[in-house]
Design a protein around this motif. Structure first.
Motif, PDB file in Angstrom:
ATOM      1  N   GLN A 236       0.855  -1.191   0.000  1.00 20.96           N
ATOM      2  CA  GLN A 236       0.000   0.000   0.000  1.00 20.96           C
ATOM      3  C   GLN A 236       0.890   1.239   0.000  1.00 20.96           C
ATOM      4  N   VAL A 237       0.439   2.308  -0.632  1.00 19.73           N
ATOM      5  CA  VAL A 237       1.107   3.606  -0.501  1.00 19.73           C
ATOM      6  C   VAL A 237       0.557   4.237   0.768  1.00 19.73           C
ATOM      7  N   VAL A 238       1.479   4.620   1.670  1.00 20.65           N
ATOM      8  CA  VAL A 238       1.085   5.044   3.012  1.00 20.65           C
ATOM      9  C   VAL A 238       1.747   6.372   3.366  1.00 20.65           C
ATOM     10  N   ALA A 239       0.972   7.293   3.936  1.00 22.53           N
ATOM     11  CA  ALA A 239       1.520   8.546   4.445  1.00 22.53           C
ATOM     12  C   ALA A 239       2.317   8.247   5.715  1.00 22.53           C
ATOM     13  N   ILE A 240       3.377   8.999   5.925  1.00 25.66           N
ATOM     14  CA  ILE A 240       4.278   8.737   7.052  1.00 25.66           C
ATOM     15  C   ILE A 240       3.532   8.599   8.389  1.00 25.66           C
ATOM     16  N   PRO A 241       2.596   9.489   8.739  1.00 24.05           N
ATOM     17  CA  PRO A 241       1.936   9.347  10.043  1.00 24.05           C
ATOM     18  C   PRO A 241       1.081   8.081  10.181  1.00 24.05           C
ATOM     19  N   GLU A 242       0.765   7.427   9.049  1.00 27.49           N
ATOM     20  CA  GLU A 242      -0.102   6.252   9.076  1.00 27.49           C
ATOM     21  C   GLU A 242       0.659   4.926   8.999  1.00 27.49           C
ATOM     22  N   ILE A 243       1.993   4.990   8.941  1.00 22.26           N
ATOM     23  CA  ILE A 243       2.781   3.769   8.743  1.00 22.26           C
ATOM     24  C   ILE A 243       2.584   2.777   9.882  1.00 22.26           C
ATOM     25  N   ALA A 244       2.664   3.215  11.137  1.00 23.35           N
ATOM     26  CA  ALA A 244       2.548   2.283  12.270  1.00 23.35           C
ATOM     27  C   ALA A 244       1.207   1.549  12.241  1.00 23.35           C
ATOM     28  N   ALA A 245       0.124   2.258  12.002  1.00 18.66           N
ATOM     29  CA  ALA A 245      -1.192   1.616  11.954  1.00 18.66           C
ATOM     30  C   ALA A 245      -1.277   0.652  10.782  1.00 18.66           C
TER      31      ALA A 245
END
Length: 158
Positions: free
Chosen positions: A18-27
């Motif tokens: 998935q392409v993921v924004a940095i703040p959403e990586i952990a989730a």
């Protein structure tokens, strides 16, 4: 950082991409690891190493970088698996790599990438693929988690 140059064999993996924004990586990672484990179990396979995430900036539209990464998250497995939902087969590549271990917060792991990138250049080599990190500890059970950072590298093209 102590950086080692070594050779790795190809290892089959089961992943979610998935392409993921940095703040959403952990989730994203937490959910992806759960999905992969369920699919791996259902396929009668099992993990043969710690969970990992591979980050590929070349797969992200330029207008969104550097705020997002194309992330492939999952586990190395004992055998390739058939696709199931968002889970698909992939592989960690064979070949020469630079490796180090980061001890501490995931928020600070970028220092390990910077150290490896500098050491690759000092050795007269170039990155040859997307780097990945393997999560060696469960951060909920250890005060200082360890993350192995691996970056494929080789001689520059002539």
């Amino acid at each position: 950082y102590e950086i080692e140059f070594t050779e790795r064999s190809e290892v089959p993996t089961a992943v979610v991409r998935q392409v993921v924004a940095i703040p959403e990586i952990a989730a994203f990672l937490g959910g992806a690891f759960g999905e992969v484990m369920a699919a791996v179990s259902a396929a009668g396979c099992f993990p043969v190493g710690p969970p990992f995430a591979r980050y590929d900036m070349t797969q992200v539209p330029k207008e969104s970088a550097p705020e997002t990464f194309a992330v492939e998250a999952g586990f190395p497995v004992n055998a390739p698996i058939a696709p199931s939902g968002r889970v698909e087969a992939s592989a960690l590549p064979a070949g020469p790599v630079a490796v180090t271990v980061h001890a501490g917060s995931y928020a600070d792991v970028s220092a390990a990438y910077e150290a490896i990138e500098a050491r690759i250049a000092e050795a007269g080599l170039v990155p040859t693929g997307a780097p990945w990190e393997a999560y060696l500890d469960d951060p909920t059970t250890v005060p200082v988690p360890h993350t192995e950072v691996v970056w494929p590298c080789g001689k520059p093209p002539v």
